[in-house]
Design a protein around this motif. Structure first.
Motif, PDB file in Angstrom:
ATOM      1  N   UNK A 113     -16.014  -2.262 -10.270  1.00 44.67           N
ATOM      2  CA  UNK A 113     -15.351  -3.523  -9.929  1.00 44.67           C
ATOM      3  C   UNK A 113     -14.351  -3.859 -11.030  1.00 44.67           C
ATOM      4  N   UNK A 114     -13.124  -4.140 -10.624  1.00 51.54           N
ATOM      5  CA  UNK A 114     -12.042  -4.329 -11.586  1.00 51.54           C
ATOM      6  C   UNK A 114     -11.196  -3.081 -11.749  1.00 51.54           C
ATOM      7  N   UNK A 115     -11.610  -1.999 -11.082  1.00 52.42           N
ATOM      8  CA  UNK A 115     -10.859  -0.752 -11.157  1.00 52.42           C
ATOM      9  C   UNK A 115      -9.690  -0.721 -10.198  1.00 52.42           C
ATOM     10  N   UNK A 143       7.736  -3.604   0.193  1.00 52.30           N
ATOM     11  CA  UNK A 143       7.415  -2.451  -0.629  1.00 52.30           C
ATOM     12  C   UNK A 143       5.904  -2.230  -0.617  1.00 52.30           C
ATOM     13  N   UNK A 144       5.490  -1.019  -0.302  1.00 50.16           N
ATOM     14  CA  UNK A 144       4.065  -0.698  -0.254  1.00 50.16           C
ATOM     15  C   UNK A 144       3.610  -0.270  -1.638  1.00 50.16           C
ATOM     16  N   UNK A 145       2.535  -0.887  -2.123  1.00 54.02           N
ATOM     17  CA  UNK A 145       2.061  -0.636  -3.484  1.00 54.02           C
ATOM     18  C   UNK A 145       0.584  -0.279  -3.507  1.00 54.02           C
ATOM     19  N   UNK A 146       0.255   0.646  -4.390  1.00 54.56           N
ATOM     20  CA  UNK A 146      -1.133   1.019  -4.639  1.00 54.56           C
ATOM     21  C   UNK A 146      -1.759   0.018  -5.620  1.00 54.56           C
ATOM     22  N   UNK A 147      -3.075  -0.061  -5.642  1.00 57.01           N
ATOM     23  CA  UNK A 147      -3.795  -1.023  -6.477  1.00 57.01           C
ATOM     24  C   UNK A 147      -3.921  -0.522  -7.913  1.00 57.01           C
ATOM     25  N   UNK A 148      -3.502  -1.329  -8.871  1.00 56.90           N
ATOM     26  CA  UNK A 148      -3.691  -1.020 -10.290  1.00 56.90           C
ATOM     27  C   UNK A 148      -5.070  -1.467 -10.751  1.00 56.90           C
ATOM     28  N   UNK A 149      -5.603  -0.797 -11.787  1.00 55.60           N
ATOM     29  CA  UNK A 149      -6.868  -1.270 -12.359  1.00 55.60           C
ATOM     30  C   UNK A 149      -6.602  -2.401 -13.343  1.00 55.60           C
ATOM     31  N   UNK A 150      -7.643  -3.174 -13.647  1.00 51.55           N
ATOM     32  CA  UNK A 150      -7.544  -4.343 -14.514  1.00 51.55           C
ATOM     33  C   UNK A 150      -8.258  -4.144 -15.847  1.00 51.55           C
ATOM     34  N   UNK A 416      -7.260   5.449 -18.452  1.00 53.22           N
ATOM     35  CA  UNK A 416      -8.003   5.385 -17.201  1.00 53.22           C
ATOM     36  C   UNK A 416      -7.438   6.234 -16.081  1.00 53.22           C
ATOM     37  N   UNK A 417      -6.389   7.011 -16.361  1.00 58.84           N
ATOM     38  CA  UNK A 417      -5.693   7.712 -15.275  1.00 58.84           C
ATOM     39  C   UNK A 417      -6.585   8.747 -14.584  1.00 58.84           C
TER      40      UNK A 417
END
Length: 472
Positions: A113-115, A143-150, A416-417
């Motif tokens: 969670x938060x990833x 614009x379509x965007x992927x989710x970044x981690x926090x 985190x990549x």
């Protein structure tokens, strides 16, 4: 202590920690039962009060909001500036115009969670004034965007604050010199080793901004979102609550600012209080940063060591800087640079101050000889041109966002990549090799070095990148 907290009914542990009395019936269809009172968390927070706020924020982050809580925005758009629709939408949940998620953790969940999130939870970013009746996911509309981690988000915001203050101080000092000496001043703007171009200040007070590089003209670094257009976790949180869930924060959509207690017309007011936002910010700011793991496999260890050297040889570290120094771990919310539409000091709101050094993970952060924390983000908090005519994959958006050109993006932090596939702004690149080869523009030279290297060197670089993980 007031017991008007915002606590999901499912989070029994949080209820116990927060000491919430008189919780709503367990069969209630509210996802949350109480709101956080901002007055309980102002001033400098000790470890206990910070822990309470973080726990309440986690409960909010995983809460699956329902219409009983106020989810939905039939007469409001997803625009950052509160904007009305002319008629209610027929379908509340839509992939493009939103809503598009039930909980923050619906998208930010991989591997924890938060990833991050995979392609299936992509979002569509527009300026929020589209017509939901006919617009589609076609790139001409959004614009379509992927989710970044926090993970490590609090450290990122603190770096941005310090760098913004540093750059603005350099500008102001040059202005004073030009005015007092009557001589034109040219100043190169550098903070924490990152070069943001030059300013030329004329004695008459005119400032030439044409030499700036990778930053807005106000010299505020906006470290969040792929385009680098969000100033703070607070701004990001309020935007996301309205966009993805139809939950409106009082400090932007409340009667004081819009003249309407129920701006979105869903028959609910006080959907998200100032204290609720503060709890969400505290949880995000306290997320531990990703780590670089030492592989148990001996061959992987060897390759990763070689790959770290190749990372420098190829020029990756020119933008993906392994560390940036941070002077202080003290986080204030709201911060000094929060934008309009968020709680700001001096506008009738009080904030909280807490030291991230109170958290266990902060004790493991490396420090330099001056005692500064070395934040291992592998980024530079600067925007770069990332596409060209020959290598245009990462310039695949058609709409500018907040006046940032379509082929310019913030350097992605690489920490985190290994845990955040797929890659690219759209999440349509499945391997690290693919996303490296997709780099154009300012990264073209580094990309070409990688592309022309022998297979062993390329494998070594990938082996190194695969050690940067979000712990599960």
């Amino acid at each position: 202590m007031r017991y008007d907290r915002f606590i999901p009914l499912s989070c029994v542990a949080v209820l116990t920690i927060a000491g919430a009395a008189g919780a709503a019936d367990p069969w209630s269809e509210n996802a949350v039962s109480r709101h956080i009172d901002q007055r309980d968390y102002t001033g400098t927070l000790d470890a206990a009060r910070l822990g309470e706020l973080i726990d309440a924020g986690e409960a909010l982050f995983v809460a699956k909001y329902t219409t009983v809580d106020g989810a939905g925005r039939p007469l409001a758009t997803q625009a950052i500036i509160p904007t009305k629709r002319k008629r209610p939408v027929e379908q509340a949940f839509q992939r493009m115009q939103g809503m598009d998620a039930n909980a923050c953790s619906s998208c930010h969940n991989d591997p924890v969670v938060g990833g991050a999130g995979d392609f299936s939870v992509n979002v569509f970013v527009s300026e929020g004034f589209g017509n939901a009746d006919f617009d589609s996911v076609d790139p001409q509309f959004s614009n379509e965007r992927n989710t970044n981690h926090l993970m490590g988000a609090g450290l990122v915001e603190l770096l941005a604050r310090e760098m913004s203050a540093d750059l603005q101080s350099q500008r102001n000092q040059a202005i004073r010199k030009a005015k007092s000496g009557g001589v034109e001043q040219t100043v190169r703007l550098v903070s924490k080793g990152v070069d943001f171009g030059v300013l030329t200040i004329h004695p008459d007070g005119i400032v030439d901004l044409t030499g700036l590089d990778g930053i807005d003209t106000d010299l505020v670094i906006r470290p969040f979102s792929q385009k680098g257009v969000m100033t703070s976790l607070r701004q990001f949180t309020i935007n996301a609550l309205n966009d993805h869930h139809g939950m409106q924060a009082d400090e932007r959509f409340g009667a004081r600012w819009t003249g309407e207690a129920d701006f979105d017309g869903d028959s609910h007011d006080r959907e998200i209080t100032t204290g609720d936002v503060s709890a969400l910010v505290a949880w995000q700011a306290s997320r531990p940063p990703p780590v670089t793991r030492k592989p148990e496999n001996a061959e992987w260890q060897r390759l990763a060591g070689e790959g770290r050297a190749r990372f420098d040889d190829f020029g990756c570290a020119d933008c993906h800087r392994p560390t940036l120094p941070l002077d202080s771990l003290v986080f204030s919310d709201p911060g000094p640079l929060d934008a309009a539409g968020t709680l700001r000091l001096g506008e009738g709101g009080e904030g909280a101050v807490y030291d991230l050094a109170l958290l266990d993970w902060a004790k493991t952060l490396p420090r330099d000889d001056e005692g500064r924390v070395l934040v291992p983000l592998f980024g530079d908090l600067k925007r770069h041109k990332i596409a060209d005519r020959q290598v245009a994959v990462l310039g695949n958006e058609l709409l500018a966002q907040r006046f940032v050109e379509r082929d310019i993006f913030m350097t992605s932090e690489l920490w985190g990549i290994a845990s955040t596939a797929p890659y690219g702004h759209r999440g349509d690149l499945t391997t690290l090799n693919e996303v490296i080869l997709a780099h154009g523009g300012e990264a073209r030279e580094s990309r070409d070095r990688y592309a022309n290297a022998d297979e062993d060197d390329r494998r070594a670089l990938i082996a190194f990148l695969k050690t940067m993980e979000i712990p599960e």
